[in-house]
Design an enzyme around this catalytic site. Structure first.
Site, mmCIF file in Angstrom:
data_model
loop_
_atom_site.group_PDB
_atom_site.id
_atom_site.type_symbol
_atom_site.label_atom_id
_atom_site.label_comp_id
_atom_site.label_asym_id
_atom_site.label_seq_id
_atom_site.Cartn_x
_atom_site.Cartn_y
_atom_site.Cartn_z
ATOM 1 C CB SER A 40 33.555 23.107 51.873
ATOM 2 O OG SER A 40 34.557 23.922 51.703
ATOM 3 C CG ASP A 48 38.214 32.150 53.828
ATOM 4 O OD1 ASP A 48 37.369 31.614 53.373
ATOM 5 O OD2 ASP A 48 38.250 32.134 55.214
#
Length: 594
Positions: free
Chosen positions: A326, A363
């Site tokens: 990320s 997610d």
């Protein structure tokens, strides 16, 4: 009465016998002279060159003197690498006939505890008729020196001489940056002989020792000396002093480097600290590590086995590529905003998963976060938000911006030989490597730094430096540029609004989001981003990258742990906090400049 008398006896012959004696003596003399002449002819015609050389070299010798290698200092003048006095053992090939060497080599093998074949190999490489000395052992112990001196009368052609040996006073501190030295190998000699290297030379093998070899090496010198029958020097006939190598000052802060290595401990991974304004690398730690001192002399079997027990201790993980996870959402944000398809005020819904082509892309929290802006998506690291950005702009745009941020290519740091360029995948790359076309799912995976995307901790530090310094790509470097002769930055032409979105989002990560470990009064305000990269079937990697002070950044720190499991916020973020605390507390008592 007449009595007959015996006839007189015949007198002995002398003339013939004298001639025979002369002939015999002449023949013997001829044989002796012929043998002597033959021997002289052999010595002069067959062995003449060697004997003339041996006679001259018995009186005059060439003694090469290696230069002292340059020292290496950190940015504050603290010694990182130096040289200590030492004793080395040399053989003088021409001093003995080839057939006489085995006895001496057996004795040397016993004293040095080195196989005869190893010593003999070095001797044979130089050649038995060579007038140059051959180093066969370095870093002799006092006991070995004493034993060799006691056996000196039996070891003709064997000499002990003082040299310097590379010394790393801090053990394994910054081992992957500094590297180590060792004797030149056959393959290295073959490629370096035209640059003046000789068998037995010491040169840099890894790290800065190898990268800055030309500066650190210096130039050989030597002496032409006259010696007596015992090999003792009578007088020096000529001398060219060796020229020492240049000293080198690195950008490293040894105190910060020490802290980074303490923070990593036994965790496999890397930490990079860099000045985002000019690319100076303040710390570069990698674990596991090794002590470069063991290569300054002959490494023992026990030491080698201990190294083998570690998992790739020579690998500088700060320069090896892994999925950036990320942390890559910085580039996805830039790609979305700079493409014109999204504005700084964009708000998108988020979901438990995004389904594309029958595949569910989940997610990380398995629930979604509701409607989010770019800043909010960065704060909570929403995957489904960035999936939508990646799906919209596509893999080619993500790849284009990845390259503008310095990924998929060497960074320009001095350790290029050890650096991975990483991987920036696109359709052409996938067709060439996997014989497959690019799918939308590939863009979705890439948008969160997964899939085929690979970056090094150093490249990730460069990525964080862009929002930190206001939009410039910096070139990381290790050699301190005291005169500022080079320009270390170049703009990648980001819109001011894009930089503002990045800075606000990265600041919110720490203030209210996943970077809570940096939420402390012990350091100035920090901006940063967590990352957790899947590496199936092994445990995940963890990341945290950040910079401080958030409003006027002067340091970027990236921490990476390999296959540690857990999350970036819980494992890597506390490491970055410790480095920042050491950095800002250390500024209160600045060290003197060299």
């Amino acid at each position: 009465m007449f009595t007959p008398t015996a006839p007189p006896s015949t007198p002995p012959r002398t003339i013939g016998r004298s001639l025979q004696s002369v002939f015999v003596m002449a023949a013997v003399s001829a044989l002796m002279l012929g043998g002597l002449g033959s021997r002289l002819a052999y010595l002069q015609l067959i062995e003449g060159d060697r004997n003339r050389q041996l006679a001259e070299e018995n009186r005059v010798r060439l003694v090469s003197k290696p230069p002292e290698r340059g020292q290496i200092f950190d940015r504050n003048g603290k010694l990182l690498v130096g040289s200590n006095p030492s004793y080395s053992l040399f053989l003088w090939p021409i001093a003995l006939e080839e057939a006489e060497w085995p006895i001496a080599l057996q004795r040397l093998s016993h004293i040095l505890r080195v196989p005869v074949t190893e010593i003999q190999t070095n001797l044979e490489k130089e050649g038995y008729n060579s007038p140059y000395r051959v180093r066969v052992a370095r870093g002799l112990t006092i006991q070995q020196v004493v034993a060799l001196e006691e056996a000196r009368t039996e070891l003709k052609g064997v000499e002990i001489d003082a040299e310097t040996m590379r010394y790393y006073p801090n053990g394994d501190l910054a081992a992957h940056v500094l590297g180590y030295t060792g004797e030149i190998t056959d393959s290295e000699l073959e490629s370096l002989e035209d640059r003046g290297y000789r068998m037995g030379d010491v040169l840099g093998k890894l790290g800065v020792e190898a990268a800055l070899e030309d500066q650190l090496r210096g130039e050989w010198g030597g002496q032409q000396v006259e010696v007596d029958a015992m090999g003792e020097v009578i007088r020096i006939l000529g001398e060219k002093p060796p020229i020492p190598g240049d000293d080198v000052i690195l950008t490293l802060n040894s105190d910060l480097q020490k802290k980074a290595e303490q923070v990593l401990g036994n965790t496999k991974g890397a930490i990079v600290a860099m000045d985002p304004r000019n690319g100076e690398v303040l710390a570069m730690a990698s674990r596991p590590a090794y002590d470069p001192n063991i290569f300054s002399s002959r490494i023992s079997d026990e030491q080698w086995q201990q190294l083998q027990a570690k998992e790739h201790p020579f690998l500088n993980r700060a320069l090896r590529s892994f999925a950036p996870a990320s942390t890559y959402k910085i580039i996805t944000t830039v790609a979305g905003l700079e493409s014109g398809k999204f504005s700084p005020g964009t708000v998108l819904p988020t979901f438990p998963y995004l389904e594309v082509g029958g595949i569910q892309f989940w997610d990380w929290n398995r629930a979604g976060f509701g409607p989010l802006s770019f800043q909010g998506a960065m704060t909570w690291s929403s995957d489904t938000f960035f999936y939508q950005i990646g799906r919209s702009v596509g893999g080619e745009v993500l790849a284009e911006w990845s390259r503008k941020f310095g990924m998929g290519q060497l960074t320009g740091i001095e350790l290029a030989e050890e650096e991975s360029p990483g991987v920036v995948p696109d359709n052409a790359w996938k067709e060439e490597m996997l014989d497959e076309i690019w799918y939308i799912g590939d863009s979705i995976n890439m948008s969160i730094g997964q899939g085929y995307m690979q970056a090094t901790p150093l490249q990730v530090a460069m990525m964080f430096a862009v929002p930190a310094n206001g939009g410039d790509l910096v070139q990381p470097h290790l050699q301190l540029d005291l005169q500022n002769r080079r320009e270390w930055t170049k703009s990648i032409n980001l819109k001011p609004s894009t930089i503002q979105v990045l800075r606000e989002g990265l600041r919110d990560v720490v203030q209210v989001g996943t970077g809570a470990a940096l939420r402390t009064n012990s350091i100035p305000p920090v901006a940063g981003k967590t990352g957790t990269a899947e590496d199936q079937p092994r445990k995940s990697h963890t990341w945290f990258g950040g910079y401080a002070p958030a409003d006027n950044p002067e340091i970027v720190v990236v921490a990476f742990t390999e296959n540690s499991g857990g999350g970036g916020g819980s494992l890597a973020a506390p490491m970055v906090r410790s480095i920042l605390e050491a950095y800002f507390q250390g500024q209160k008592t600045p060290a003197p400049k060299p």
